[in-house]
Structure formats: structure tokens, C-alpha cells
Design a protein around this motif. Sequence first.
Motif, short mmCIF file in Angstrom:
data_model
loop_
_atom_site.label_atom_id
_atom_site.label_comp_id
_atom_site.label_asym_id
_atom_site.label_seq_id
_atom_site.Cartn_x
_atom_site.Cartn_y
_atom_site.Cartn_z
N ALA A 123 12.53 84.57 48.21
CA ALA A 123 13.11 83.46 48.74
C ALA A 123 12.37 81.95 48.60
CB ALA A 123 13.39 83.60 50.35
N ALA A 124 11.02 82.10 48.90
CA ALA A 124 10.38 80.87 48.78
C ALA A 124 10.28 80.60 47.31
CB ALA A 124 8.95 81.14 49.38
N THR A 125 10.10 81.38 46.44
CA THR A 125 9.81 81.31 45.00
C THR A 125 11.27 80.48 44.57
OG1 THR A 125 8.32 82.83 44.72
CG2 THR A 125 9.41 82.08 42.89
N ALA A 126 12.55 81.22 44.89
CA ALA A 126 13.67 80.50 44.65
C ALA A 126 13.80 79.08 44.73
CB ALA A 126 14.63 81.30 44.96
N ALA B 118 18.39 83.42 41.60
CA ALA B 118 16.85 83.28 41.50
C ALA B 118 16.14 84.40 42.40
CB ALA B 118 16.24 81.91 41.69
N TRP B 119 16.65 84.45 43.81
CA TRP B 119 16.16 85.30 44.57
C TRP B 119 16.23 86.61 44.24
CZ3 TRP B 119 19.03 86.86 49.61
CH2 TRP B 119 18.19 87.06 50.75
N LEU B 120 17.48 87.11 44.11
CA LEU B 120 17.81 88.37 43.55
C LEU B 120 16.78 88.83 42.26
CD1 LEU B 120 21.86 88.91 43.04
CD2 LEU B 120 20.35 90.10 44.41
N ALA B 121 16.67 87.81 41.13
CA ALA B 121 15.84 88.27 39.91
C ALA B 121 14.66 88.46 40.32
CB ALA B 121 15.96 87.24 38.94
N ASP B 122 14.09 87.86 41.40
CA ASP B 122 12.72 87.85 41.83
C ASP B 122 12.37 89.09 42.53
OD1 ASP B 122 9.88 87.08 41.51
OD2 ASP B 122 9.95 85.81 43.19
N VAL B 123 13.32 89.30 43.43
CA VAL B 123 13.25 90.59 44.37
C VAL B 123 13.15 91.81 43.45
CG1 VAL B 123 14.49 91.98 45.87
CG2 VAL B 123 14.13 89.60 46.40
N GLY C 277 8.79 70.59 45.04
CA GLY C 277 8.11 70.58 46.18
C GLY C 277 8.82 70.15 47.41
N PHE C 278 10.24 69.81 47.33
CA PHE C 278 11.18 69.32 48.55
C PHE C 278 10.84 70.22 49.54
CE2 PHE C 278 14.72 68.71 51.10
CZ PHE C 278 14.79 67.38 51.15
N PRO C 279 10.62 69.69 50.84
CA PRO C 279 10.19 70.54 51.92
C PRO C 279 11.52 71.05 52.75
CG PRO C 279 9.99 68.17 52.42
CD PRO C 279 10.17 68.18 51.19
N ILE C 280 11.97 71.99 52.11
CA ILE C 280 13.13 72.85 52.62
C ILE C 280 12.93 74.37 52.96
CG2 ILE C 280 14.17 73.18 50.47
CD1 ILE C 280 16.23 72.75 53.85
N ASP C 281 12.98 75.04 54.00
CA ASP C 281 12.68 76.18 54.24
C ASP C 281 14.16 76.94 54.20
OD1 ASP C 281 13.43 75.52 56.70
OD2 ASP C 281 12.17 76.98 57.60
N PHE C 282 14.02 78.41 53.56
CA PHE C 282 15.37 79.00 53.39
C PHE C 282 15.19 80.36 54.43
CE2 PHE C 282 15.33 76.67 49.67
CZ PHE C 282 16.98 76.45 49.46
#
Length: 566
Positions: free
Chosen positions: A538-541, A480-485, A548-553
Motif C-alpha cells: 500500500a505504501a509503495t503504491a 499497483a497495490w494488487l500487483a505488488d502484494v 513524495g506527496f505526504p498522503i497515507d493510505f
Amino acid sequence: MTSPRARWRAVGRAGGGIRLGEIDAAGRLRDERDARAADLAAEVAADPEARWVWSDTGSWYPQLLAAGVRVARCHDLRLCHAILRSSVLVGDDASTLREATAWDEPPPEPDGRGQALFDLDGSAAGVPHDLREVAAEFARQNAALEGASEPARLRLLLAAESAGALVAAEMHAAGVPWSRGVHDGILTQALGPRPRTGELPARLAALAEEVRAALGDAGASLDSQPRLLRSLHRAGVFVDSTSRWELARHEHPVVAPLLAYKKAMRLLTANGWAWMDEWIPRDRFRPVYVPGGVVTGRWASSGGGALQLPRLLRPAVRADPGWRLVVADVAQLEPRILAAMAGDLALADAARGTDLYAGIVSRGILPTRQDAKMALLGAMYGATTGDSGRLVPVLRRAYPRAMGLVDAAARTGESGGVVRTVLGRSSPRPSEAWRDVQSGASDEGADERTAAAARSFARERGRFTRNFIVQGTAAEWALAWLADVRTRLAALPSATSGSPADGVADRAHLAFFLHDEIIVHTPEEQVDAAVAAVRDAAATAGRLLFGGFPIDFRLDLRVSESADKD
């Protein structure tokens, strides 16, 4: 997979040529027409909003890229079939999809440039390319999705997997910017000057002589393990293998030079001058990626060894003049994925805004960062002995939701069950040999040896399923990260200088990917935009997979001329 607003177009083979048509969810084709291979790029370029349905991205996309045409979206039938045929979210009513075993074929072998060729005559190995077969498989996959228990998750996974295939082809086409001069300097420093063909570099030859002198055997063969073991035994070094761990337990003058020789030889054979000449003839390294090449969804490689590049060579990854590298990797990706999957707020809190292992220490759960790292990795990989085994129970008390999730996955695996990732990729079912061992142990009168073997096999499978759910979901997040980048960078304008205008490398673009790390090659004027794209994606993925779970990457991100860490 399909939507009322989407415009899907299929491309395939027909009668020795190429045929195109619009396609609906039932596999019905309309507005069909023939297209010569030379005209396909023009057809695709003229319809940038279409979602292209084809047999295999590696068979079709490289030639479009070579013609300067970029595809925005596709549906890779081969990759999607592999996901759907095994997913526990797809019911038994999808038997027709599972019976279409022709789509289980592996990707076609690349040619000498790492590209598969248009299979116009059907002679190449691989999945069917005939347009009618493409349409039939598209219909089967849509029907399987309609009957799935959680179709939205699977649709997201199929879209991400197909986008990953586009990224893989584009990164091969763009290449990793590479300095042969820096590479040669690294080899020269580590091995000595480049030797003549058939000779060893000077430092390697000197190490070989030092090893033979320590063995007292001038004719010792250092590259044949059986012969080397015999020489070691004669010298009083009684080892069963020449692994670094086993040799390091012995105090003998041969150990240090032998370990140095083995390390130098690995560099020479894996990434030495011959490798450089084959894979980096000019200023680009073009590895061949295999999306979904591992059962968890992680990528593999079939040429160039991109996923095993030693850190020693990272200084050779260098931006073009006027360009920069944006290097970003996710700190503790899999533990953060575990926290989000389990909904473990305590573990997520330890990860927020900081190094997750340090966060565990700061909360008094474990005394050192190394302890926290060993314990979490042990929990995800099923370590039951040593320091990891000793520390895992501490995590079970502190983070019962996260530990309970992987423990439950292990129990499922031990009993022969199947587990799945957040988006629905499912673990392989137990092998027939595994089932035979378990069945033999349950027979009346089975001896203890059979029972012990069954328990060992069960624990091994439990360790696999324990890690599968985390590693597989981490692979989905990375896709998901790759695709959005990719999408964000493609919206940038062409660069004013630097790389050729080919639709991909004429602006900031993805150049490298390794599980939880990406490298973007960007013109200096687009650095800020590239950094924002990487961070925002990264945030979008995270939101795509976990709401909305509060986890940051947390990203370790730097902009540099070289991929080497300072």
C-alpha cells in the motif's frame, strides 16, 4: 513498455497450433518455434524471467495455472490497446493503432468453469491470436508509447493493468475459501429450510401470505411489478415503483412485510441454494473477474457476482484449517486519492493517521463525521441539492485545491472535453447523441426546452468527468497495490500444509478483490509476512503514483478465520 534489459517473448497461434518467439519493440520475431498446447506450460515454466506478450490473458493463462505454472509478468495486448487508443497522452500519430479495430473486441466468453480455451483454430470470438498479429500490435503499441507526451505514466499503467489480469486469473484458479455449511445456515435462518424444487422457503412463503393479506388480495402477484403496483393501488398505496425508498414513505400494513419479502427474495435469487450449487460445488467460490471492465478502470465480473456479494454472506468466507484470512480495505480511498492528485496539503493533513472524515471534523471544518462524508462524496459525485449540495461550498473554502480539481474536471466534461487519470486512462468522448443535443441548443432560434435539455446533458457529463478522474486514479492505485502484494506473496515458500501445490494457492495468496478491499488466504505460519506484504505494498503504491506527496493510505486490516467483521 520495453527496456534493454527486458526479455520479451510472444505466444500466439499459427497454422492451427501454438508458436513462440522472442520479440522486440518493433515487433520483430526471432528464435520462433512451434509448441504443442501440452508443451506450452513446460516452455513457460522453463523461462520464469521472461515477460510474455499475448493477445489476452484470459485466453492463455488459465490453462497454464491448471498445469501448475505461474507467469511473473505479461503484456496483455487487448487491455493495453483499450488504454492507448483512448488516452489523451497518445498523439494523433498513433492513428495506425486506433485503426486496428480488431483489438477492440471484448474478452472471450468463459467456458463453464469460468476459463477461456486456447483458440487454436481461430473460431472463437475475440481479439486476434495469430502470432503475426500479436507482433504487429505489440509494435503499434510501442510506437504509440514512443510518441506519447508522458510515456512513463502510460508504461506504469500498462504494466499494472496487465498484472491485474494475471491476478484475476490466479484468484479464479485459487478461489475464495468458502463454507457451504455456514452458507446453508445463513440461508436457513433468513429464509427457512431448503425447500423442494419449485417451492418457496417457508419464511418467504409466510411473508408472501402476509403481504397478500395486507393487500386484501389472495391472488396478488408479488414478483411482477406491474401487477403488484395495481394491487398496491387498489389497497390505497399509490406508488410509481416498488423501490424501498418510495414504499417507506407510506404508512400501510403492507409496507413492512413487502420490504421483508423483497429482501428475502433478492437473497434467494442472487445467492440462494441454486447459486451455491452452481458457483460453490465444493469448498471454493470461483468468480470470473473482468479487469478494466468499467470505463474508469474498475473491475467488473461476468460470472458469480463477486462484486455484489451481500455482507450477510461474509461469514461463509472461511479459511481452511491451519490457514487464516488477512482482510484489508483502504479507509476513504477516493478522498485520499483526491487530496494526492490535487496536492492539497490541508486535506492530506486531515487524513494523516486517522479517519479522514473525523479529521475534517477535528479541524472545525464541519460539525459531524456524517456531514464531512456527505460533503466529500457530494464534491466527487457532483451533488448540487440536499445536504451534500449545501455542504460542498464549505469544503471549497477549506480545501480549494482539491475542490478546484474536481470542479475543473466537471467544466471540461460539460464542454465536451476529455479528462484523464494520473497515469493517463482517459474518459470516453461524448456520444454523437450528446453532441447533437448541444449542437441543436446552439442553433439560432432553439427553444427553451432544447436549451434546458442541453444544459441537463452537459451537467450529467460534468458529474461523470468529475468522478472519473478520482475513481479512475483510485483504480490505478488499487492495481499497483494488487500487483505488488502478488509479487511479495509469490516470493514466500510453499506452505507445509493446506492447499494443493499449484504455484499459486500453495502459499499465502490473493483470494478476493473488490475495488478497495483485498482478502489474502494464508497459512498460519505466513500470517506476519502476508500482513507486511499488504501494508508495504500500500505504501509503495502511493509512492508510485504520487511520489513524495505526504498522503497515507490507511488500512483497516484484520486477521481472522472468517471475512465477517466482528
